[in-house]
Design a protein around this motif. Structure first.
Motif, PDB file in Angstrom:
ATOM      1  N   ALA A  22       0.822  -1.212   0.000  1.00  0.00           N
ATOM      2  CA  ALA A  22       0.000   0.000   0.000  1.00  0.00           C
ATOM      3  C   ALA A  22       0.853   1.258   0.000  1.00  0.00           C
ATOM      4  CB  ALA A  22      -0.964   0.003   1.193  1.00  0.00           C
ATOM      5  N   LEU A  25       0.220   4.089  -2.430  1.00  0.00           N
ATOM      6  CA  LEU A  25      -0.683   5.218  -2.198  1.00  0.00           C
ATOM      7  C   LEU A  25       0.084   6.494  -1.882  1.00  0.00           C
ATOM      8  CD1 LEU A  25      -3.377   3.464  -0.001  1.00  0.00           C
ATOM      9  CD2 LEU A  25      -3.573   4.105  -2.400  1.00  0.00           C
ATOM     10  N   GLY A  26       1.334   6.366  -1.456  1.00  0.00           N
ATOM     11  CA  GLY A  26       2.156   7.520  -1.095  1.00  0.00           C
ATOM     12  C   GLY A  26       3.051   7.966  -2.239  1.00  0.00           C
ATOM     13  N   ARG A  27       2.513   8.091  -3.425  1.00  0.00           N
ATOM     14  CA  ARG A  27       3.253   8.466  -4.634  1.00  0.00           C
ATOM     15  C   ARG A  27       3.930   9.821  -4.465  1.00  0.00           C
ATOM     16  NH1 ARG A  27       1.670   7.818 -10.610  1.00  0.00           N
ATOM     17  NH2 ARG A  27       2.691   9.602 -11.542  1.00  0.00           N
ATOM     18  N   LEU A  54      -2.320  -3.469  -1.309  1.00  0.00           N
ATOM     19  CA  LEU A  54      -3.410  -3.116  -2.209  1.00  0.00           C
ATOM     20  C   LEU A  54      -3.937  -4.386  -2.873  1.00  0.00           C
ATOM     21  CD1 LEU A  54      -2.089   0.049  -4.052  1.00  0.00           C
ATOM     22  CD2 LEU A  54      -4.057  -0.087  -2.534  1.00  0.00           C
ATOM     23  N   TRP A  64     -10.900  -1.077  -5.087  1.00  0.00           N
ATOM     24  CA  TRP A  64      -9.524  -1.180  -4.603  1.00  0.00           C
ATOM     25  C   TRP A  64      -9.578  -1.174  -3.088  1.00  0.00           C
ATOM     26  CZ3 TRP A  64      -5.209  -2.041  -7.345  1.00  0.00           C
ATOM     27  CH2 TRP A  64      -5.277  -1.852  -8.731  1.00  0.00           C
ATOM     28  N   VAL A  66      -7.346  -1.657   0.731  1.00  0.00           N
ATOM     29  CA  VAL A  66      -6.121  -1.783   1.501  1.00  0.00           C
ATOM     30  C   VAL A  66      -6.395  -2.870   2.526  1.00  0.00           C
ATOM     31  CG1 VAL A  66      -4.541  -0.667   3.109  1.00  0.00           C
ATOM     32  CG2 VAL A  66      -5.411   0.606   1.138  1.00  0.00           C
ATOM     33  N   ALA A  82      -9.733   1.677  -0.474  1.00  0.00           N
ATOM     34  CA  ALA A  82      -8.520   2.481  -0.626  1.00  0.00           C
ATOM     35  C   ALA A  82      -8.823   3.973  -0.647  1.00  0.00           C
ATOM     36  CB  ALA A  82      -7.783   2.076  -1.900  1.00  0.00           C
ATOM     37  N   GLU A  83      -9.951   4.350  -1.190  1.00  0.00           N
ATOM     38  CA  GLU A  83     -10.309   5.777  -1.254  1.00  0.00           C
ATOM     39  C   GLU A  83     -10.539   6.388   0.125  1.00  0.00           C
ATOM     40  OE1 GLU A  83     -15.098   5.196  -2.042  1.00  0.00           O
ATOM     41  OE2 GLU A  83     -13.733   5.400  -3.739  1.00  0.00           O
ATOM     42  N   LYS A  86      -6.123   7.116   4.653  1.00  0.00           N
ATOM     43  CA  LYS A  86      -5.258   8.295   4.659  1.00  0.00           C
ATOM     44  C   LYS A  86      -3.889   7.906   4.177  1.00  0.00           C
ATOM     45  CE  LYS A  86      -7.768  10.662   8.167  1.00  0.00           C
ATOM     46  NZ  LYS A  86      -7.805  11.553   9.238  1.00  0.00           N
ATOM     47  N   ARG A  87      -3.336   8.716   3.331  1.00  0.00           N
ATOM     48  CA  ARG A  87      -2.016   8.433   2.758  1.00  0.00           C
ATOM     49  C   ARG A  87      -0.980   8.842   3.676  1.00  0.00           C
ATOM     50  NH1 ARG A  87      -5.760   9.359  -1.211  1.00  0.00           N
ATOM     51  NH2 ARG A  87      -5.627   7.919  -2.903  1.00  0.00           N
TER      52      ARG A  87
END
Length: 87
Positions: A22, A25-27, A54, A64, A66, A82-83, A86-87
């Protein structure tokens, strides 16, 4: 292994596709440096124990998720859309 989809309820893991840590998610920001992008794309931990991954619910609602699970015992602790994470 069973995963409880927030939309569909408990399902066999064969309905889902594993998509990796996951951490995705922190791209990094688009203008981040090459070192940040290199680290994001190529460097992953491979822990034995608790992870956040993910998963895509391919055979169900298409959500999607987590999934928090243990890679040693295969126990699933939580599955969250996933939405909503929190990232």
């Amino acid at each position: 292994m069973r995963i409880t989809c927030p939309n569909c309820g408990e399902r066999d893991r064969r309905e889902f596709y594993y998509q990796g840590d996951a951490l995705a998610l922190g791209r990094p920001a688009d203008d981040a440096g090459l070192d940040d992008w290199d680290d994001y794309l190529h460097n992953r931990d491979n822990p034995a124990g608790d992870t956040r991954d993910l998963w895509f619910h391919e055979a169900g609602c298409g959500a999607w998720l987590v999934v928090e699970r243990n890679t040693v015992t295969h126990a699933v602790h939580a599955a969250t859309l996933a939405e909503k994470v929190k990232r």
